[in-house]
Design a protein around this motif. Sequence first.
Motif, mmCIF file in Angstrom:
data_model
loop_
_atom_site.group_PDB
_atom_site.id
_atom_site.type_symbol
_atom_site.label_atom_id
_atom_site.label_comp_id
_atom_site.label_asym_id
_atom_site.label_seq_id
_atom_site.Cartn_x
_atom_site.Cartn_y
_atom_site.Cartn_z
ATOM 1 N N ARG A 1 0.430 4.083 -2.936
ATOM 2 C CA ARG A 1 0.135 5.497 -2.670
ATOM 3 C C ARG A 1 1.187 6.393 -3.314
ATOM 4 O O ARG A 1 0.873 7.331 -4.035
ATOM 5 C CB ARG A 1 0.101 5.751 -1.164
ATOM 6 C CG ARG A 1 -0.002 7.236 -0.790
ATOM 7 C CD ARG A 1 0.459 7.533 0.615
ATOM 8 N NE ARG A 1 1.819 7.059 0.804
ATOM 9 C CZ ARG A 1 2.286 6.591 1.968
ATOM 10 N NH1 ARG A 1 1.511 6.544 3.026
ATOM 11 N NH2 ARG A 1 3.531 6.177 2.064
ATOM 12 N N ASP A 2 2.457 6.094 -3.047
ATOM 13 C CA ASP A 2 3.538 6.931 -3.560
ATOM 14 C C ASP A 2 3.563 6.946 -5.086
ATOM 15 O O ASP A 2 3.774 7.993 -5.706
ATOM 16 C CB ASP A 2 4.887 6.453 -3.018
ATOM 17 C CG ASP A 2 4.981 6.587 -1.501
ATOM 18 O OD1 ASP A 2 4.146 7.283 -0.881
ATOM 19 O OD2 ASP A 2 5.905 5.977 -0.921
ATOM 20 N N LEU B 1 -7.148 0.662 -2.053
ATOM 21 C CA LEU B 1 -6.356 0.674 -0.814
ATOM 22 C C LEU B 1 -7.213 0.254 0.382
ATOM 23 O O LEU B 1 -6.755 -0.526 1.223
ATOM 24 C CB LEU B 1 -5.750 2.064 -0.589
ATOM 25 C CG LEU B 1 -4.584 2.429 -1.506
ATOM 26 C CD1 LEU B 1 -4.292 3.918 -1.440
ATOM 27 C CD2 LEU B 1 -3.349 1.607 -1.159
ATOM 28 N N PRO C 1 0.800 -1.233 0.000
ATOM 29 C CA PRO C 1 0.000 0.000 0.000
ATOM 30 C C PRO C 1 0.834 1.285 0.000
ATOM 31 O O PRO C 1 0.458 2.253 -0.661
ATOM 32 C CB PRO C 1 -0.839 -0.113 1.275
ATOM 33 C CG PRO C 1 -0.887 -1.578 1.570
ATOM 34 C CD PRO C 1 0.411 -2.144 1.072
ATOM 35 N N ASP C 2 1.959 1.301 0.710
ATOM 36 C CA ASP C 2 2.790 2.510 0.726
ATOM 37 C C ASP C 2 3.303 2.833 -0.673
ATOM 38 O O ASP C 2 3.273 3.981 -1.111
ATOM 39 C CB ASP C 2 3.989 2.357 1.674
ATOM 40 C CG ASP C 2 3.596 2.434 3.137
ATOM 41 O OD1 ASP C 2 2.552 3.041 3.444
ATOM 42 O OD2 ASP C 2 4.338 1.891 3.972
ATOM 43 N N ASP D 1 -4.151 9.589 2.472
ATOM 44 C CA ASP D 1 -3.243 10.457 1.717
ATOM 45 C C ASP D 1 -3.739 10.699 0.296
ATOM 46 O O ASP D 1 -3.690 11.821 -0.208
ATOM 47 C CB ASP D 1 -1.833 9.853 1.679
ATOM 48 C CG ASP D 1 -1.185 9.778 3.053
ATOM 49 O OD1 ASP D 1 -1.495 10.629 3.912
ATOM 50 O OD2 ASP D 1 -0.361 8.867 3.264
ATOM 51 N N SER E 1 -4.501 4.229 6.061
ATOM 52 C CA SER E 1 -3.628 5.399 6.162
ATOM 53 C C SER E 1 -3.219 5.908 4.780
ATOM 54 O O SER E 1 -3.214 7.112 4.514
ATOM 55 C CB SER E 1 -2.389 5.053 6.990
ATOM 56 O OG SER E 1 -1.533 6.161 7.070
ATOM 57 N N GLN E 2 -2.904 4.984 3.892
ATOM 58 C CA GLN E 2 -2.510 5.355 2.534
ATOM 59 C C GLN E 2 -3.693 5.936 1.764
ATOM 60 O O GLN E 2 -3.536 6.882 0.985
ATOM 61 C CB GLN E 2 -1.931 4.143 1.797
ATOM 62 C CG GLN E 2 -0.663 3.594 2.406
ATOM 63 C CD GLN E 2 -0.906 2.620 3.571
ATOM 64 O OE1 GLN E 2 -2.034 2.404 4.012
ATOM 65 N NE2 GLN E 2 0.157 2.030 4.067
ATOM 66 N N GLY F 1 -5.303 -0.620 3.542
ATOM 67 C CA GLY F 1 -4.422 0.535 3.404
ATOM 68 C C GLY F 1 -5.134 1.821 3.766
ATOM 69 O O GLY F 1 -5.180 2.756 2.969
ATOM 70 N N SER G 1 -5.151 6.145 12.151
ATOM 71 C CA SER G 1 -5.839 6.542 10.918
ATOM 72 C C SER G 1 -6.842 7.656 11.191
ATOM 73 O O SER G 1 -6.861 8.668 10.487
ATOM 74 C CB SER G 1 -6.559 5.345 10.293
ATOM 75 O OG SER G 1 -5.630 4.376 9.907
#
Length: 131
Positions: free
Chosen positions: A47-48, A73, A43-44, A84, A80-81, A78, A118
């Motif tokens: 997102r990125d 996500l 997931p990180d 974002d 938290s992702q 995911g 979160s």
Amino acid sequence: LAGGQAREAQGRFEEALQALKPTDPDFVRASLGRVQALARQKPDLARDTFLAFAKDHKPLVQEGDYGMVVSELLKHDGVSQAIDVMDAGVKAYPQSPQMLAVQKQVTEAAKHDKNPASYNKLKGLGYVGDH
């Protein structure tokens, strides 16, 4: 990707992207497919990758793409992702009813997430709680 082989699909999308230019009709589809595959594994990185894609190819990214990435996500823990990506989408499309719906979806997921960070993250960004 539909067959549940996220890692294999990710490789195929990355291979396809090497041969595509941003002007090619399949560029966006392959880029978003790669993000979907990543969301199921990392997931990180998903997102990125999406946020970098949205920044580098802003005219190609639509508000529905933010919603799709957020949903993917959220399906794969995911939260938290997803916050974002939702935040970036709300900033890109501040008057969008679709992004408002995505914001509500993320808020509900954050309320029910096992990790209180979160919800606190949403609070810190000003989406919930006292403004």
